[in-house]
Design an enzyme around this catalytic site. Sequence first.
Site, mmCIF file in Angstrom:
data_model
loop_
_atom_site.group_PDB
_atom_site.id
_atom_site.type_symbol
_atom_site.label_atom_id
_atom_site.label_comp_id
_atom_site.label_asym_id
_atom_site.label_seq_id
_atom_site.Cartn_x
_atom_site.Cartn_y
_atom_site.Cartn_z
ATOM 1 N N GLY A 29 -7.137 5.726 5.208
ATOM 2 C CA GLY A 29 -8.075 5.479 4.103
ATOM 3 C C GLY A 29 -9.033 6.658 3.952
ATOM 4 O O GLY A 29 -9.240 7.185 2.849
ATOM 5 N N HIS A 30 -9.611 7.100 5.073
ATOM 6 C CA HIS A 30 -10.506 8.267 5.033
ATOM 7 C C HIS A 30 -9.745 9.508 4.564
ATOM 8 O O HIS A 30 -10.253 10.299 3.767
ATOM 9 C CB HIS A 30 -11.074 8.554 6.435
ATOM 10 N N GLN A 54 -27.936 1.142 9.177
ATOM 11 C CA GLN A 54 -27.165 0.187 8.363
ATOM 12 C C GLN A 54 -26.590 -0.952 9.191
ATOM 13 O O GLN A 54 -25.859 -1.785 8.672
ATOM 14 C CB GLN A 54 -26.082 0.903 7.556
ATOM 15 N N GLY A 141 -14.653 5.062 -0.867
ATOM 16 C CA GLY A 141 -13.505 4.167 -1.011
ATOM 17 C C GLY A 141 -13.830 2.912 -1.805
ATOM 18 O O GLY A 141 -14.910 2.341 -1.648
ATOM 19 N N SER A 180 -11.811 0.893 10.152
ATOM 20 C CA SER A 180 -12.004 1.236 11.573
ATOM 21 C C SER A 180 -12.147 -0.037 12.395
ATOM 22 O O SER A 180 -11.754 -0.089 13.555
ATOM 23 C CB SER A 180 -13.255 2.103 11.743
ATOM 24 N N ARG A 181 -12.723 -1.085 11.793
ATOM 25 C CA ARG A 181 -12.957 -2.332 12.541
ATOM 26 C C ARG A 181 -11.663 -3.112 12.776
ATOM 27 O O ARG A 181 -11.678 -4.069 13.558
ATOM 28 C CB ARG A 181 -13.975 -3.211 11.815
HETATM 29 P P1 AMP Z 1 -16.557 4.226 6.962
HETATM 30 O O1 AMP Z 1 -16.166 5.240 7.992
HETATM 31 O O2 AMP Z 1 -15.990 2.871 7.199
HETATM 32 O O3 AMP Z 1 -18.038 4.226 6.675
HETATM 33 O O4 AMP Z 1 -15.870 4.701 5.601
HETATM 34 C C1 AMP Z 1 -16.073 5.985 5.097
HETATM 35 C C2 AMP Z 1 -15.518 6.040 3.701
HETATM 36 O O5 AMP Z 1 -14.122 5.736 3.716
HETATM 37 C C3 AMP Z 1 -16.178 5.023 2.754
HETATM 38 O O6 AMP Z 1 -16.336 5.605 1.479
HETATM 39 C C4 AMP Z 1 -15.162 3.910 2.731
HETATM 40 O O7 AMP Z 1 -15.222 3.132 1.555
HETATM 41 C C5 AMP Z 1 -13.865 4.689 2.807
HETATM 42 N N1 AMP Z 1 -12.769 3.840 3.283
HETATM 43 C C6 AMP Z 1 -12.773 3.047 4.383
HETATM 44 N N2 AMP Z 1 -11.623 2.350 4.463
HETATM 45 C C7 AMP Z 1 -10.873 2.709 3.401
HETATM 46 C C8 AMP Z 1 -9.573 2.327 2.915
HETATM 47 N N3 AMP Z 1 -8.815 1.447 3.539
HETATM 48 N N4 AMP Z 1 -9.128 2.924 1.780
HETATM 49 C C9 AMP Z 1 -9.900 3.827 1.111
HETATM 50 N N5 AMP Z 1 -11.126 4.221 1.511
HETATM 51 C C10 AMP Z 1 -11.603 3.666 2.640
#
Ligand code: AMP
Length: 273
Positions: A29-30, A54, A141, A180-181
């Site tokens: 996703g990232h 957060q 995302g 990630s979770r």
């Molecule tokens: P995080 O590390 O969870 O804070 O996410 C960092 C960025 O990656 C944020 O903009 C999220 O929305 C995006 N993101 C996380 N999971 C996904 C996914 N499955 N598909 C697309 N973007 C994602």
Amino acid sequence: MIIAESASAIPISNGKCGFVPTMGFLHEGHMSLVHLAREKAEQVVLSIYVNPTQFGPNEDYSQYPRDLDRDLALAEANGVDVVYLPSTEEIYPHGPNSPLIHIGEIGTVFEGRIRPGHFDGVATVVARLFELVKPDGAWFGQKDLQQWAVLNQLVKGFAIPVTLAMGPTIRESNGLAMSSRNTYLSEAQKSIASTLSQQLLRLQTYFPNSSWDQFLQEVSDSRNIVQSVMDLDYLDVINRNTFTKVYEDSEDLALIAAVRVGSTRLLDNVLLS
Ligand code: AMP
């Protein structure tokens, strides 16, 4: 690839700078956001920072998954130019005790109601990261749709000169939105969790072919199906800009949902129009 432990170590870009803020434990996703940024920007900066403001007092800040070596390898393999690893001192010169930005109403509904203060922390860290990295564009995302709406209000509210772009949700083969979770989940729990995305994707397909009332009936049926296998916090039709509930067919609709599988909270959504 440059590893910058402070913003001053990020080289000035020769062209547009595209920015992907993350909390690490990177996945596809990232990386999809990195690839979208690459299409528009000469320099792609990815930050990894688990933002304390957060997380609520009883949330998973200290347990949040971290694996820097793996993240750096993945970032390099996907063509990231700069990985920015800010310190808490750089992000919060006066300490991380309380977020400086209060984003208002949109931060108090849905995720914001369940996680008070969460979006104030998100808005504060992103505003700070924008000041430090000074990107031209930043990619987020769709998976975190309320975060997207909050950040649009932030950028408009302060006239921050950064163009925001949204990438689609990347999913596991069973439909579960990557997160990630998800590492907290057993294989059996992942399979249970996929019921949520299956219902959302079913409703998304059903929406254009149904009347509004039929659609609401299907939403209600999906709630029951999801609730029969996991704890459902919400599954609602909203306006994706304002995050207010919607009671009639209109523009910019989305279906948003949050569930708990074991002790793990998971979010998902689909756009309807
Ligand atoms: P995080 O590390 O969870 O804070 O996410 C960092 C960025 O990656 C944020 O903009 C999220 O929305 C995006 N993101 C996380 N999971 C996904 C996914 N499955 N598909 C697309 N973007 C994602």
